[in-house]
Design an enzyme around this catalytic site. Structure first.
Site, PDB file in Angstrom:
ATOM      1  N   GLU A   1       0.545  -1.096   0.294  1.00 10.73           N
ATOM      2  CA  GLU A   1       0.020  -0.191   0.050  1.00 10.73           C
ATOM      3  C   GLU A   1       0.668   1.219  -0.141  1.00 10.73           C
ATOM      4  O   GLU A   1       0.611   1.987  -0.596  1.00 10.73           O
ATOM      5  CB  GLU A   1      -0.684  -0.413   1.524  1.00 10.73           C
ATOM      6  CG  GLU A   1      -2.376  -1.242   1.030  1.00 10.73           C
ATOM      7  CD  GLU A   1      -3.315  -0.827   1.984  1.00 10.73           C
ATOM      8  OE1 GLU A   1      -2.611   0.254   3.024  1.00 10.73           O
ATOM      9  OE2 GLU A   1      -4.746  -1.205   1.830  1.00 10.73           O
TER      10      GLU A   1
ATOM     11  N   GLU B   1      -8.265   1.989  -4.076  1.00 12.38           N
ATOM     12  CA  GLU B   1      -6.951   1.646  -4.287  1.00 12.38           C
ATOM     13  C   GLU B   1      -6.686   2.000  -4.647  1.00 12.38           C
ATOM     14  O   GLU B   1      -5.447   3.000  -5.211  1.00 12.38           O
ATOM     15  CB  GLU B   1      -6.629   0.129  -3.377  1.00 12.38           C
ATOM     16  CG  GLU B   1      -6.411  -0.358  -2.288  1.00 12.38           C
ATOM     17  CD  GLU B   1      -5.776  -1.221  -2.299  1.00 12.38           C
ATOM     18  OE1 GLU B   1      -5.286  -1.969  -2.616  1.00 12.38           O
ATOM     19  OE2 GLU B   1      -5.872  -1.586  -0.856  1.00 12.38           O
TER      20      GLU B   1
END
Length: 192
Positions: free
Chosen positions: A103, A150
């Protein structure tokens, strides 16, 4: 000292309401009290494999934050790296390490387990394992590609005292962030 303890009430019958190839499922159980004094009653259970959450802090005591849209709440939240325990045999700290890279593109040298919490035990089996990560090195995401929400995620650094104030002021409401910040401060690991 107060403590939680494992204990299950008898399940008379169980029925899936939703189950597919995704990571969570919804079922309904009919349970009764341990002595069987009551008629069975229904409870919904959101089956969840759990998650690992990372409060990643650099040498300037800034927290690596993510800004991400969450459809169920119809909000863009200030978050910290986190991910599901969805790989068999993978321990929570391994997931935390993997998610920090995927991430945010960072690895950490020092890891401290802050706390593990049930997000909403009245309906969900989810347990979040929250870690403090220090000694950060930027390594990039490798071949991991962000998708869906995301893909629109933004990252940035927030001084810990500012994030702490935002949590206490109700401006940051994502439960893992709130818990991580308060736990780190309460344990004396970070100064508000």
């Amino acid at each position: 000292m107060p403590h939680d303890e494992p204990r299950g009430w008898p399940v008379v019958r169980s029925e899936d309401l939703h189950r597919d190839g995704w990571v969570v499922a919804l079922r309904q159980d009919w349970i009764t009290d341990p002595e069987g004094r009551e008629e069975p009653f229904r409870r919904l259970v959101l089956e969840h494999p759990g998650a690992a959450v990372v409060l990643a802090v650099d040498e300037q005591d800034r927290v690596l934050c993510l800004w991400q849209y969450r459809h169920a709440a119809a909000r863009r939240f200030v978050e910290i790296p986190a991910g599901l325990l969805d790989q068999p045999g993978e321990e929570p700290e391994q997931v935390a390490r993997r998610e920090l890279v995927e991430e945010a593109g960072y690895e950490a040298e020092d890891w401290t387990h802050l706390v593990s919490t049930y997000s909403s035990p009245g309906i969900s089996s989810e347990v979040a394992h929250i870690y403090l990560a220090r000694g950060l090195t930027h390594v990039g995401r490798g071949d991991f590609v962000l998708a869906h929400e995301e893909a629109e995620m933004e990252t940035g650094w927030v001084p810990f005292p500012d994030l702490y104030a935002a949590v206490l002021g109700g401006r940051v409401q994502d439960a893992p962030v709130v818990i991580a910040v308060l736990a780190a401060a309460a344990r004396g690991l970070m100064s508000p």
